[in-house]
Design an enzyme around this catalytic site. Structure first.
Site, mmCIF file in Angstrom:
data_model
loop_
_atom_site.group_PDB
_atom_site.id
_atom_site.type_symbol
_atom_site.label_atom_id
_atom_site.label_comp_id
_atom_site.label_asym_id
_atom_site.label_seq_id
_atom_site.Cartn_x
_atom_site.Cartn_y
_atom_site.Cartn_z
ATOM 1 N N LYS A 141 4.336 -8.710 10.822
ATOM 2 C CA LYS A 141 4.900 -9.186 9.542
ATOM 3 C C LYS A 141 3.908 -10.036 8.777
ATOM 4 O O LYS A 141 3.767 -9.897 7.557
ATOM 5 C CB LYS A 141 6.170 -10.006 9.783
ATOM 6 C CG LYS A 141 7.343 -9.240 10.343
ATOM 7 C CD LYS A 141 8.612 -10.082 10.375
ATOM 8 C CE LYS A 141 8.475 -11.383 11.147
ATOM 9 N NZ LYS A 141 8.185 -11.173 12.582
ATOM 10 N N GLY A 178 10.985 -13.146 13.454
ATOM 11 C CA GLY A 178 11.443 -12.086 14.331
ATOM 12 C C GLY A 178 11.953 -10.899 13.534
ATOM 13 O O GLY A 178 11.324 -10.457 12.582
ATOM 14 N N LYS A 203 7.260 -19.089 4.442
ATOM 15 C CA LYS A 203 7.775 -18.953 5.806
ATOM 16 C C LYS A 203 8.837 -20.032 5.958
ATOM 17 O O LYS A 203 8.554 -21.148 6.405
ATOM 18 C CB LYS A 203 6.643 -19.153 6.808
ATOM 19 C CG LYS A 203 7.036 -18.981 8.275
ATOM 20 C CD LYS A 203 7.094 -17.543 8.679
ATOM 21 C CE LYS A 203 7.295 -17.414 10.188
ATOM 22 N NZ LYS A 203 7.470 -16.001 10.590
ATOM 23 N N ARG A 227 -5.096 -0.476 13.310
ATOM 24 C CA ARG A 227 -5.181 -1.497 14.355
ATOM 25 C C ARG A 227 -6.145 -2.603 13.957
ATOM 26 O O ARG A 227 -7.297 -2.329 13.576
ATOM 27 C CB ARG A 227 -5.672 -0.880 15.666
ATOM 28 C CG ARG A 227 -4.680 0.024 16.363
ATOM 29 C CD ARG A 227 -5.221 0.423 17.715
ATOM 30 N NE ARG A 227 -4.296 1.299 18.427
ATOM 31 C CZ ARG A 227 -4.406 1.592 19.710
ATOM 32 N NH1 ARG A 227 -5.400 1.092 20.408
ATOM 33 N NH2 ARG A 227 -3.538 2.392 20.292
ATOM 34 N N GLY A 272 10.278 -13.470 7.155
ATOM 35 C CA GLY A 272 11.329 -13.891 8.066
ATOM 36 C C GLY A 272 10.778 -14.268 9.430
ATOM 37 O O GLY A 272 9.570 -14.320 9.646
#
Length: 227
Positions: free
Chosen positions: A17, A120, A39, A206, A118
């Site tokens: 995220k 999680g 956040k 990645r 957010g």
């Protein structure tokens, strides 16, 4: 000025995220937009001379517009790396959504775009009867789903999208290739989800730096009025 808002949630914790939120901020900066990361609640913070600090929130601060304080980006912080409502219980400091509201309003007054990350996944609790999803949906926030392409991702993604759609928050998804995916099926997972959900807004390689991923984001999508 009242900024547009984009929420960022994930299929799980640790699925990228923050990297995606920072990519949105980097793309906004490239497009000439004043953008801020937010956040609202962070657990897993370290003690510093200036108070509790969270690495994800610090990344959002670094990629956002200049002149913001850490507290503006992360108003509620907890030390234990556990679910926010459990960290709040341990600290004896229940999460006050009014504080989260005020922080968002302050950033919207200063920026053209606020990217809200957010904690999680979508339904992470903030308290006994309030989830992060309730808070985001209560602000009419369109939410981008980050899918970490690892075992279980298809089920998690489809369930989360169903919930986002019911809440009226769905605005797209991101395919994030994770270093820990060792099944060799990431491309198959991405293709399955693309067939069900449409082409992802962004596909992140990645360990790709946010500013590199940002080069592939459509400036027009960022400029759409939201929230």
């Amino acid at each position: 000025m009242s900024a547009s808002v984009i929420g960022v949630t994930g299929t799980d914790t640790g699925v990228g995220k923050t990297r995606v939120a920072c990519a949105l901020l980097a793309a906004a900066q490239r497009a000439g937009l004043h953008a801020a990361g937010y956040k609202p609640v962070a657990s897993g913070c370290r003690e510093t001379a200036d108070g509790l600090r969270n690495g994800d929130a610090e990344a959002l601060l670094a990629y956002g517009m200049p002149g913001l304080t850490y507290e503006a980006v992360n108003p509620v912080a907890f030390a234990p790396a556990i679910a926010p409502h459990l960290a709040a219980e341990r600290a004896g400091a229940p999460i006050d959504t009014g504080v989260l509201d005020a922080g968002l309003a302050a950033l919207r007054a200063r920026a053209e775009l606020v990217v809200v990350e957010g904690a999680g996944g979508w339904r992470v609790p903030l308290g006994a009867d309030t989830d992060f999803s309730d808070w985001m949906a209560g602000h009419g926030m369109p939410v981008l789903l980050v899918v970490g392409l690892k075992l279980g991702a298809i089920n998690h993604a489809l369930l989360t999208v169903d919930a986002l759609r019911r809440a009226g928050c769905w605005c797209g998804w991101v395919a994030n290739h994770l270093p820990e995916d060792d099944t060799g099926t990431a491309e198959g997972m991405r293709a399955t989800l693309a067939a069900r959900l449409g082409t992802p807004l962004l596909e992140v390689a990645r360990d790709e730096p946010p500013e590199q991923a940002a080069l592939r984001l459509d400036e027009g999508w960022l400029r759409q009025p939201r929230g």
